[in-house]
Design a protein around this motif. Structure first.
Motif, PDB file in Angstrom:
ATOM      1  N   ALA A   1      -0.084   1.663   7.951  1.00 58.54           N
ATOM      2  CA  ALA A   1      -0.553   1.293   9.453  1.00 58.54           C
ATOM      3  C   ALA A   1      -0.619  -0.265   9.343  1.00 58.54           C
ATOM      4  CB  ALA A   1      -1.651   1.965   9.643  1.00 58.54           C
ATOM      5  N   PRO A   2       0.032  -0.813  10.503  1.00 58.35           N
ATOM      6  CA  PRO A   2      -0.051  -2.602  10.688  1.00 58.35           C
ATOM      7  C   PRO A   2      -1.670  -2.746  10.932  1.00 58.35           C
ATOM      8  CG  PRO A   2       1.610  -1.455  11.904  1.00 58.35           C
ATOM      9  CD  PRO A   2       0.950  -0.144  11.507  1.00 58.35           C
ATOM     10  N   LYS A   3      -1.767  -3.988  10.329  1.00 59.50           N
ATOM     11  CA  LYS A   3      -3.271  -4.502  10.176  1.00 59.50           C
ATOM     12  C   LYS A   3      -3.354  -4.742  11.823  1.00 59.50           C
ATOM     13  CE  LYS A   3      -6.175  -8.145   8.692  1.00 59.50           C
ATOM     14  NZ  LYS A   3      -6.318  -9.542   7.794  1.00 59.50           N
ATOM     15  N   GLN A   4      -2.649  -5.432  12.360  1.00 65.45           N
ATOM     16  CA  GLN A   4      -3.023  -5.590  13.968  1.00 65.45           C
ATOM     17  C   GLN A   4      -3.612  -4.256  14.748  1.00 65.45           C
ATOM     18  OE1 GLN A   4      -0.241  -6.097  12.445  1.00 65.45           O
ATOM     19  NE2 GLN A   4       1.227  -7.753  13.581  1.00 65.45           N
ATOM     20  N   ILE A   5      -2.836  -3.018  14.502  1.00 64.11           N
ATOM     21  CA  ILE A   5      -2.989  -1.862  15.018  1.00 64.11           C
ATOM     22  C   ILE A   5      -4.535  -1.145  14.582  1.00 64.11           C
ATOM     23  CG2 ILE A   5      -2.381   0.584  15.320  1.00 64.11           C
ATOM     24  CD1 ILE A   5       0.436  -0.409  15.549  1.00 64.11           C
TER      25      ILE A   5
ATOM     26  N   ASP B   1       1.213  10.175  -2.471  1.00 65.04           N
ATOM     27  CA  ASP B   1       1.733  11.044  -3.780  1.00 65.04           C
ATOM     28  C   ASP B   1       1.117  10.497  -4.984  1.00 65.04           C
ATOM     29  OD1 ASP B   1       2.939  13.086  -2.262  1.00 65.04           O
ATOM     30  OD2 ASP B   1       4.742  11.986  -2.256  1.00 65.04           O
ATOM     31  N   GLY B   2       0.477   9.330  -4.862  1.00 68.13           N
ATOM     32  CA  GLY B   2      -0.284   8.578  -5.859  1.00 68.13           C
ATOM     33  C   GLY B   2       0.364   7.271  -6.390  1.00 68.13           C
ATOM     34  N   ALA B   3       1.244   6.814  -5.596  1.00 64.98           N
ATOM     35  CA  ALA B   3       1.849   5.571  -5.990  1.00 64.98           C
ATOM     36  C   ALA B   3       1.119   4.344  -5.947  1.00 64.98           C
ATOM     37  CB  ALA B   3       3.251   5.391  -5.312  1.00 64.98           C
ATOM     38  N   ASP B   4       1.110   3.509  -7.037  1.00 63.22           N
ATOM     39  CA  ASP B   4       0.333   2.335  -7.024  1.00 63.22           C
ATOM     40  C   ASP B   4       1.015   1.216  -6.358  1.00 63.22           C
ATOM     41  OD1 ASP B   4      -1.636   0.582  -7.367  1.00 63.22           O
ATOM     42  OD2 ASP B   4      -1.654   0.688  -9.483  1.00 63.22           O
ATOM     43  N   LEU B   5       1.066   1.020  -5.216  1.00 62.53           N
ATOM     44  CA  LEU B   5       1.759  -0.072  -4.374  1.00 62.53           C
ATOM     45  C   LEU B   5       0.836  -1.181  -4.181  1.00 62.53           C
ATOM     46  CD1 LEU B   5       3.677   2.156  -1.927  1.00 62.53           C
ATOM     47  CD2 LEU B   5       4.476   1.588  -4.248  1.00 62.53           C
ATOM     48  N   PRO B   6       1.462  -2.389  -4.111  1.00 61.06           N
ATOM     49  CA  PRO B   6       0.554  -3.393  -3.654  1.00 61.06           C
ATOM     50  C   PRO B   6       0.392  -3.485  -2.240  1.00 61.06           C
ATOM     51  CG  PRO B   6       2.885  -4.391  -3.951  1.00 61.06           C
ATOM     52  CD  PRO B   6       2.648  -2.757  -4.590  1.00 61.06           C
ATOM     53  N   ASP B   7      -0.538  -4.211  -1.768  1.00 61.22           N
ATOM     54  CA  ASP B   7      -1.175  -4.309   0.007  1.00 61.22           C
ATOM     55  C   ASP B   7       0.371  -4.745   0.807  1.00 61.22           C
ATOM     56  OD1 ASP B   7      -3.265  -3.234  -0.436  1.00 61.22           O
ATOM     57  OD2 ASP B   7      -4.563  -5.046  -0.472  1.00 61.22           O
ATOM     58  N   PRO B   8       0.537  -4.196   1.681  1.00 57.35           N
ATOM     59  CA  PRO B   8       1.669  -4.639   2.654  1.00 57.35           C
ATOM     60  C   PRO B   8       1.351  -6.160   2.933  1.00 57.35           C
ATOM     61  CG  PRO B   8       0.197  -3.136   3.974  1.00 57.35           C
ATOM     62  CD  PRO B   8      -0.181  -3.008   2.262  1.00 57.35           C
ATOM     63  N   ALA B   9       2.593  -6.628   3.421  1.00 57.46           N
ATOM     64  CA  ALA B   9       2.490  -8.263   3.624  1.00 57.46           C
ATOM     65  C   ALA B   9       1.414  -8.530   4.869  1.00 57.46           C
ATOM     66  CB  ALA B   9       3.663  -8.726   4.204  1.00 57.46           C
ATOM     67  N   ASP B  10       1.163  -7.677   5.750  1.00 58.84           N
ATOM     68  CA  ASP B  10       0.247  -8.000   7.020  1.00 58.84           C
ATOM     69  C   ASP B  10      -0.984  -7.697   6.639  1.00 58.84           C
ATOM     70  OD1 ASP B  10       0.119  -5.184   6.680  1.00 58.84           O
ATOM     71  OD2 ASP B  10       0.953  -4.807   9.168  1.00 58.84           O
ATOM     72  N   ALA B  11      -1.367  -7.347   5.660  1.00 59.09           N
ATOM     73  CA  ALA B  11      -2.803  -7.150   4.914  1.00 59.09           C
ATOM     74  C   ALA B  11      -3.217  -8.405   4.444  1.00 59.09           C
ATOM     75  CB  ALA B  11      -2.922  -5.966   4.114  1.00 59.09           C
ATOM     76  N   ARG B  12      -2.256  -9.324   3.860  1.00 63.80           N
ATOM     77  CA  ARG B  12      -2.715 -10.663   3.246  1.00 63.80           C
ATOM     78  C   ARG B  12      -2.993 -11.391   4.104  1.00 63.80           C
ATOM     79  NH1 ARG B  12       1.750  -8.865   0.121  1.00 63.80           N
ATOM     80  NH2 ARG B  12       2.851 -10.575   0.943  1.00 63.80           N
ATOM     81  N   PRO B  13      -3.921 -12.458   3.758  1.00 57.28           N
ATOM     82  CA  PRO B  13      -4.450 -13.662   4.733  1.00 57.28           C
ATOM     83  C   PRO B  13      -2.750 -14.520   4.751  1.00 57.28           C
ATOM     84  CG  PRO B  13      -5.858 -13.333   2.865  1.00 57.28           C
ATOM     85  CD  PRO B  13      -4.772 -12.439   2.664  1.00 57.28           C
ATOM     86  N   ASP B  14      -2.130 -14.602   4.004  1.00 57.24           N
ATOM     87  CA  ASP B  14      -1.040 -15.333   4.153  1.00 57.24           C
ATOM     88  C   ASP B  14      -0.143 -14.897   5.184  1.00 57.24           C
ATOM     89  OD1 ASP B  14       0.318 -13.382   2.832  1.00 57.24           O
ATOM     90  OD2 ASP B  14       0.764 -14.643   1.066  1.00 57.24           O
ATOM     91  N   ALA B  15      -0.115 -13.633   5.613  1.00 57.15           N
ATOM     92  CA  ALA B  15       0.638 -13.054   6.848  1.00 57.15           C
ATOM     93  C   ALA B  15       0.223 -13.715   8.004  1.00 57.15           C
ATOM     94  CB  ALA B  15       0.433 -11.788   6.812  1.00 57.15           C
ATOM     95  N   VAL B  16      -0.805 -14.577   8.297  1.00 57.00           N
ATOM     96  CA  VAL B  16      -1.277 -14.856   9.611  1.00 57.00           C
ATOM     97  C   VAL B  16      -0.116 -16.381   9.901  1.00 57.00           C
ATOM     98  CG1 VAL B  16      -2.992 -16.256  10.778  1.00 57.00           C
ATOM     99  CG2 VAL B  16      -3.512 -14.591   8.945  1.00 57.00           C
ATOM    100  N   PRO B  17       0.091 -16.310  11.046  1.00 55.66           N
ATOM    101  CA  PRO B  17       1.492 -17.299  11.276  1.00 55.66           C
ATOM    102  C   PRO B  17       0.711 -18.674  11.167  1.00 55.66           C
ATOM    103  CG  PRO B  17       1.226 -15.708  13.019  1.00 55.66           C
ATOM    104  CD  PRO B  17      -0.155 -15.435  12.070  1.00 55.66           C
ATOM    105  N   THR B  18       1.794 -19.437  10.608  1.00 59.86           N
ATOM    106  CA  THR B  18       1.322 -20.999  10.375  1.00 59.86           C
ATOM    107  C   THR B  18       2.121 -21.804  11.203  1.00 59.86           C
ATOM    108  OG1 THR B  18       2.555 -21.232   8.249  1.00 59.86           O
ATOM    109  CG2 THR B  18       0.218 -20.527   8.188  1.00 59.86           C
ATOM    110  N   ALA B  19       1.802 -22.993  11.315  1.00 60.73           N
ATOM    111  CA  ALA B  19       2.675 -24.025  12.125  1.00 60.73           C
ATOM    112  C   ALA B  19       4.072 -24.414  11.516  1.00 60.73           C
ATOM    113  CB  ALA B  19       1.789 -25.203  12.177  1.00 60.73           C
TER     114      ALA B  19
END
Length: 440
Positions: free
Chosen positions: A292-296, A422-440
Motif C-alpha cells: 500500500a502506498p505510503k501516502q495513502i 506467502d512469506g517472500a522476503d522482499l525489500p521495502d518499496p521505493a515510497d517507504a524509503r526517505p530517498d523517495a521524497v522529491p528533491t530539487a
C-alpha cells in the motif's frame, strides 16, 4: 540453535510466540494470585504509554512525507473522501450487526433487572458525568487544538492529524524551499521507527502485565456472571472479522486469513493489552511493506483510528439492546433505527478518549432516554473483556482501510502483497524509503 539466537528470534521474527506465551502466563498468574496480578497494572500501562508517546511523531512524519510525495494535492483530498466513505459504510454495518444479533439471541431478556435498584457509582459515574457534557458536535470542535504543541502533548490523534495535514500542505505549497524540511522530517520519522523497534522488545512484558491485571482485577466470577453476553460478543466479533473483512479482502484480491497471519504480532499485542492504538506505528510500516502506498497509509490509518472504530460500533449495538432487554424495555424497529442514527454520529472521533465505548454508550442512552443509562452498571464489570474484542475488530478495520482505499485508487501492488503474505522476503518499496521524497 544457540541461546543467543533463540532469544533474538523470540523478540524479532518470533515475537508473536513470545507475546502469546506472555498472555497465557499473565492470565494464569492473575487467576492463581489475583492480588499479585492486579498489582501489575503499571507494567501494562507503562508499555502502552511508551508506544503512545511515539504515535504523534509517527503520524506527523508519515503524513508530511506522504503528502509531499503525493503529486497534486487534489489526490490527497480524493483519498480522504474515499477513506471516509469506507469508514462510514463499515461502521454502519457493525452497528446494524450488533443490533441484529441482540434481537435474535436476546441474552439480556432473562435478567429482569429493576432500574430503581441500581446506582451509578465508581468508574461508571465518571463515564456518565463525561457523557452528560458531551454533544454530537464535540468531535468536530475537538479536532482544533489549543495550540500546535498541545496537539502533540495531549495525545489526540485527530488534532495531530489536522496539524500534520496543514504543515504538509504548507511544505508542498512552498515548493523547492520546503523540500529540505520534508527530507529532515523523513529522517526524524526513520529515527522514530528505530525507537519503536527498541520499545517493541518490551511487548511481551507489557502483554504479561496487562493480562495479569485483567484476570486478577476482574477474575472468573465477574466473567461467568455475564458469560453469555461476553461469549456472544466475542463470537460475533470473530464472525464479523472473517465475513465482513473477508469480503473486503477479496475485493482487494487477497485472503483474510493470510492477512491476519501477517499481522499476528499486532493482533496478539492488542489481545494482551486490549489497546489497539499501541500497534499503530508497526501497522503503518507493515501496510507499506505489503504494497500500500505510503501516502495513502499515512492518511488513512491515523484518520481510521478516529473515524473507523468498527469494534466500538459493534459493541454499541450489543450493549444498548442488552441493557434494554435486561430492563424489559421492548424497543420497536423505529426506535432501534433512531438509536442507530444517533450512534452513527456519536461513535465518530473517539480516538484518544479513555473508555470511549462506555462514554459514547452513556452519552447516547442519556440523549435518547429510551433505555435507562443506569444500566451500564450491569455490564461495567465485564467491560475489560469486551474491550479486548473491540480492539481486535477495530484493528482489523484499520488493516483493511488502507488496503481497500489503495485498491480503489488502483495503487495497491496486489502481486507484491500476495508474495509477502506467502512469506517472500522482499525489500521495502521505493515510497517507504526517505530517498523517495522529491528533491530539487
Amino acid at each position: 540453535m544457540s541461546v543467543r539466537s533463540l532469544l533474538r528470534s523470540a523478540f524479532t521474527t518470533k515475537l508473536y510466540v513470545t507475546v502469546l506465551v506472555a498472555i497465557v502466563a499473565g492470565g494464569v498468574l492473575g487467576l492463581a494470585a489475583p492480588g499479585v496480578g492486579a498489582s501489575l497494572e503499571p507494567v501494562g500501562t507503562g508499555f502502552i504509554g511508551l508506544i503512545q508517546m511515539l504515535i504523534a511523531p509517527v503520524v506527523f512524519c508519515t503524513i508530511v512525507t506522504g503528502i509531499a510525495s503525493a503529486g497534486e494535492l487534489t489526490s490527497v483530498g480524493r483519498v480522504g473522501v474515499k477513506a471516509l466513505v469506507y469508514f462510514e459504510v463499515v461502521t454502519t454495518i457493525a452497528l446494524i450487526a450488533g443490533l441484529v444479533v441482540m434481537d435474535v439471541f436476546r441474552p439480556g431478556s432473562t435478567l429482569h433487572a429493576d432500574p430503581a435498584s441500581l446506582t451509578i457509582s465508581g468508574s461508571a459515574e465518571q463515564y456518565v458525568q463525561r457523557a452528560e457534557s458531551t454533544h454530537w458536535y464535540d468531535f468536530l470542535l475537538n479536532i482544533i487544538p489549543n495550540g500546535v504543541v498541545s496537539a502533540f502533548t495531549e495525545g489526540n490523534v485527530l488534532q495531530v492529524l489536522l496539524v500534520s495535514i496543514l504543515f504538509a500542505v504548507a511544505f508542498k505549497v512552498m515548493g523547492p524551499a520546503g523540500e529540505p524540511i520534508v527530507r529532515g522530517v523523513a529522517r526524524v520519522g526513520d529515527a522514530t521507527f528505530v525507537v519503536i523497534k527498541l520499545v517493541m522488545y518490551l511487548a511481551p512484558l507489557g502483554a504479561f502485565g496487562a493480562m495479569a491485571y485483567t484476570t486478577g482485577k476482574f477474575g472468573v466470577t465477574t466473567l461467568v456472571s455475564l458469560g453469555s453476553f461476553v461469549l456472544l460478543f466475542w463470537t460475533s466479533g470473530i464472525v464479523f472479522c472473517l465475513l465482513v473483512f473477508g469480503v473486503v479482502a477479496r475485493i482487494c484480491g487477497l485472503r483474510i486469513l493470510k492477512l491476519y497471519r501477517y499481522f499476528k504480532d499486532e493482533l496478539l499485542i492488542t489481545l494482551g493489552t486490549s489497546n489497539y492504538e499501541v500497534v499503530m506505528p508497526a501497522l503503518m510500516r507493515k501496510l507499506t511493506h505489503l504494497g500500500a502506498p505510503k501516502q495513502i497509509v499515512g492518511l488513512v490509518v491515523p484518520s481510521g483510528y478516529a473515524f473507523n472504530g468498527d469494534g466500538v460500533c459493534l459493541y454499541l449495538g450489543f450493549a444498548s439492546l442488552f441493557i434494554a432487554q435486561a430492563f424489559d424495555v421492548e424497543m420497536s424497529l423505529w426506535q432501534q433505527i433512531g438509536l442507530l442514527a444517533v450512534f452513527m454520529i456519536t461513535s465518530k472521533g473517539s480516538a484518544g478518549v479513555a473508555g470511549a465505548g462506555f462514554v459514547i454508550l452513556a452519552a447516547t442512552l442519556n440523549t435518547t432516554a429510551v433505555v435507562p443509562v443506569v444500566g451500564i452498571m450491569l455490564i461495567i464489570g465485564v467491560d475489560r473483556f469486551m474491550s479486548i474484542m473491540r480492539g481486535l475488530v477495530s484493528l482489523s478495520g484499520q488493516i483493511m482501510g488502507s488496503l481497500i482505499v489503495s485498491r480503489w485508487e488502483r495503487r495497491l501492488d496486489v502481486d507484491r502483497a500476495r508474495a509477502v503474505l506467502d512469506g517472500a522476503d522482499l525489500p521495502d518499496p521505493a515510497d517507504a524509503r526517505p530517498d523517495a521524497v522529491p528533491t530539487a
